[in-house]
Write an enzyme that holds these catalytic residues in place. Structure first.
Site, short mmCIF file in Angstrom:
data_model
loop_
_atom_site.label_atom_id
_atom_site.label_comp_id
_atom_site.label_asym_id
_atom_site.label_seq_id
_atom_site.Cartn_x
_atom_site.Cartn_y
_atom_site.Cartn_z
CG ASN A 41 -19.15 -65.26 -4.07
OD1 ASN A 41 -20.37 -65.22 -4.28
ND2 ASN A 41 -18.36 -66.14 -4.67
CB SER A 42 -19.91 -65.81 2.64
OG SER A 42 -20.79 -64.75 2.93
NE ARG A 43 -21.99 -67.68 -3.78
CZ ARG A 43 -22.57 -67.61 -4.99
NH1 ARG A 43 -23.68 -68.25 -5.23
NH2 ARG A 43 -22.05 -66.85 -5.93
NE ARG A 93 -25.85 -55.83 -8.83
CZ ARG A 93 -26.26 -55.71 -7.57
NH1 ARG A 93 -26.23 -54.54 -6.97
NH2 ARG A 93 -26.69 -56.76 -6.91
CE1 TYR A 122 -17.59 -69.67 -4.04
CE2 TYR A 122 -17.46 -69.98 -6.41
CZ TYR A 122 -18.12 -69.50 -5.30
OH TYR A 122 -19.33 -68.86 -5.45
N GLY A 123 -17.17 -73.51 -4.55
CA GLY A 123 -18.40 -74.06 -5.13
C GLY A 123 -18.54 -74.00 -6.64
CG ASP A 158 -27.82 -70.31 -10.32
OD1 ASP A 158 -27.74 -69.09 -10.60
OD2 ASP A 158 -26.87 -71.09 -10.44
CE LYS A 188 -23.45 -70.53 -11.54
NZ LYS A 188 -24.76 -69.95 -11.82
CG ASN A 200 -33.07 -61.65 -2.51
OD1 ASN A 200 -32.95 -62.57 -1.71
ND2 ASN A 200 -32.28 -60.59 -2.51
NE ARG A 247 -19.71 -68.15 -11.25
CZ ARG A 247 -19.60 -67.12 -12.06
NH1 ARG A 247 -18.74 -67.15 -13.07
NH2 ARG A 247 -20.33 -66.05 -11.90
CG HIS A 269 -27.15 -67.79 -14.92
ND1 HIS A 269 -26.34 -66.67 -14.78
CD2 HIS A 269 -27.16 -68.38 -13.70
CE1 HIS A 269 -25.89 -66.61 -13.55
NE2 HIS A 269 -26.38 -67.62 -12.87
CB SER A 303 -23.34 -64.21 -10.58
OG SER A 303 -23.18 -65.15 -11.62
CB ALA A 304 -24.11 -61.34 -6.96
CB CYS A 305 -28.40 -59.40 -10.40
SG CYS A 305 -26.92 -58.60 -11.03
N GLY A 306 -29.86 -60.89 -7.44
CA GLY A 306 -31.15 -61.09 -6.76
C GLY A 306 -32.03 -62.19 -7.33
CE LYS A 307 -29.63 -66.62 -11.43
NZ LYS A 307 -28.45 -65.73 -11.45
#
Ligand code: OXD
Ligand code: MN
Length: 603
Positions: free
Chosen positions: A376-378, A409, A199-200, A279, A208, A256, A71, A228, A250-254
């Site tokens: 950031n691959s998805r 984080r 990009y997504g 998300d 978003k 998981n 993003r 979010h 973003s990217a903090c384990g949601k």
């Protein structure tokens, strides 16, 4: 296809077509036949590469432009008539100027291309939460991703009907020129324009752009919330179910946390976690005076690196059919996707995310440029693939929330978990969130930044008004969820994570739910209620923080500690953020909480 009787929609498509001048216009009906045809076309053009269809049926790999992988917050604008309404956390552009700029860039950009018209629904079509959108795009990749991430096609057109409203969305790839990349939102017009990206997060406009930025604005005026947040359900041994929504940057384990598998002894007692969403949560006040949440999406746009059989087997299982992988490596021995952390052994023959032969011998974990997959691959995977998807995922009313969790984080200061004193104090805790930046957005990673409710990049209006809306919502709910803060990311002096995280987070979830029921005590501190170390169940925990150092109750004590001196520093820093960055629209309730925190730390 007979398209629509909706005049507004016809006019919108005609106007955009006159501007961008596509060779053809294709209305997406969402039928299997149409989607298969589009996949075949995208395979032919090389836009997607079929993976091993035995191991990964109906799965494909896409490689984006190497300069278009995340993003772009600095190119994302909220275009409201008055600049002050966008607030200090957003870039602002005058709507007239923004339309002119966009029109100039996209004029004629679909010549030689096809414009796809995607009617889509956020939340289940026809449900009380549902809101509709139409995305016009010149990218088949976008159509295929929207088909996974949202409900699309004929049923949506029928639901919009002849007179219904929809969020307008125009996406033009143009030539992926980063200098002319703009993600423009017009909340006052219910419209989005996204240019020069594929990009997504920039182009799947339901996510978003609509479900957070436009929806947060709608929620403010209509009395609901777009957040979010993941949503998870916990089933207790007696069959009782409780639901939690949790906001992390973003990217903090949601993903998981949403798909967590509890430690063995919880499982054998009969505890189970079900995923409602990973998300985004849309939240409304129910007739029973509680908050009810739905996941408006229909799939997961998850981060691949680090996902494996141990960290998140449910996410991994979700990606084994009907999935599009973006910017991962390709193991050419068996045409399967590969990313760092997927397997311990590195593939002998692999092509990296840019399509170059990858040299495993040169791989250095610390040097991202040597990775096969982009950080950031998805994966874009259908929610219905997830082995632990909740039966409530598709319910019209959503699920009632018992708890809301905020988290970031943070290497120091913030304890593993604490509970706020009440709703307003919980809003304060959310407003004070800060976290280290990650690869989900372009720019430097690991820099600490304020991220209220993990919504900094996604609030479609003034952040001060957003916080006031949270305070107002609390007044509307008779039985509000309890609000907590967690931090899975505390580090020791050598930079090792002290808490194991992943499935062991269940131990913290259990404490949180016991607090909601009032069946466990806590220590009152200046920041709120903190568990007694003996109240977090450590049975069966077997985790090595560093070589020879196994996690014990003493380590738990360390990460539950509240250091007043550090918190005074935190409070002073927050005061600076409130004063200098958010400004006068901060609700009084939050200033009161800040004063209580400061006074408590100074005592
Ligand atoms: C996401 C993000 O893609 O937050 O979910 O960036
Ligand atoms: Mn997200």
């Amino acid at each position: 296809m007979a398209n629509t009787k909706n005049k507004k929609l016809q006019d919108y498509v005609n106007e955009c077509a006159a501007l961008t001048q596509p060779d053809n216009i294709v209305w997406i009906d969402g039928s299997e036949k149409q989607i298969s045809m589009l996949k075949a076309m995208a395979v032919k053009s090389g836009e997607i590469i079929p993976l091993n269809q035995t191991k990964y049926p109906d799965c494909y790999l896409h490689r984006s432009d190497p300069g278009d992988v995340a993003r772009v917050e600095e190119k994302t604008f909220i275009c409201t008539k008055k600049e002050e309404d966008a607030g200090p956390t957003n870039n602002w552009m005058d709507p007239k100027e923004a339309y002119e700029l966009a029109n100039e860039i996209v004029r004629g950009s679909m010549k030689g291309r096809t414009m796809y018209v995607i009617p889509y629904s956020m939340a289940k079509v026809g449900s009380p939460f549902a809101k509709y959108g139409v995305e016009l795009t010149d990218s088949i990749y976008v159509v295929l991703n929207m088909n996974i991430m949202t409900r699309i096609g004929r049923p949506v057109l029928d639901a919009i009907g002849a007179t219904g409203d929809f969020v307008k969305g125009l996406h033009c790839k143009c030539d992926i020129n980063a200098d002319k990349r703009y993600i423009l939102h017009f909340p006052e017009d219910n419209a989005i324009i996204s240019i020069n990206s594929a990009y997504g997060g920039n182009v799947l406009l339901g996510k978003k752009c609509f479900a957070l930025r436009i929806a947060s604005y709608l929620g403010k005026s209509e009395g609901w919330m777009a957040e979010h947040m993941l949503i998870l359900g916990v089933t207790f041994p007696d069959g009782q179910k409780k639901y939690i929504a949790a906001a992390f940057p973003s990217a903090c384990g949601k993903t998981n946390l949403a798909m967590l598998i509890p430690p063995k002894h919880y499982e054998s007692k009969g505890y189970k976690i079900e995923c409602v969403g990973d998300d985004i949560a849309w939240i409304r006040v129910g007739d029973d005076g509680r908050l009810w949440a739905v996941n408006p999406e229909n799939g997961f746009f998850g981060i691949a690196p680090g996902t494996n059989e141990k960290s998140n087997p449910n996410a991994l299982a979700s990606t084994t059919k009907g999935t599009i992988f973006t910017n991962v490596g390709l193991n050419t021995d068996d045409m399967t996707p590969w990313w760092e952390g997927l397997t311990k052994e590195l593939p002998a023959h692999c092509i990296d995310w840019m399509g170059r032969p990858w040299n495993a011998a040169k791989f250095d974990k610390k040097d991202k440029s040597t990775c096969a997959a982009h950080p950031n691959s998805r994966f874009t995977a259908p929610a219905k693939n997830c082995p632990c998807i909740s039966p409530a995922f598709d319910s019209d009313q959503g699920v009632p929330l018992d708890a809301i969790i905020f988290g970031g984080r943070r290497a120091t200061t913030t304890p593993l978990v604490y509970q706020s004193r009440n709703w307003d104090h919980g809003v304060f805790v959310g407003s004070a969130m800060s976290s280290e930046t990650t690869a989900a957005a372009a720019g430097a990673t690991g820099v600490l930044r304020h991220d209220p409710m993990a919504m900094k990049p996604f609030i479609g209006y003034h952040v001060g008004d957003y916080l006031a809306h949270w305070i107002d919502m609390g007044k509307k709910v008779k039985n509000p969820p309890k609000i907590f803060n967690v931090n899975w990311f505390r580090q020791d002096d050598e930079g090792n994570f002290i808490w194991p995280g992943f499935g062991d987070n269940m131990r913290v979830i259990e404490w949180i739910l016991k607090r909601c029921e009032g069946t466990v005590e806590a220590e009152e501190t200046v920041i709120g209620y903190v568990p007694k170390a003996s109240d977090i169940d450590l049975e069966g925990l077997d985790y090595e923080i560093s070589k020879g150092h196994k996690f014990t109750e003493k380590d738990l004590g360390t990460i539950l500690e509240v250091n007043k001196e550090r918190w005074l520093g935190e409070a002073n820093e927050l005061e600076g953020y409130y004063t200098k960055e958010i400004g006068s629209r901060i609700p009084k309730e939050l200033w009161d909480c800040l004063k209580t925190l400061k006074d408590g730390c100074e005592k």
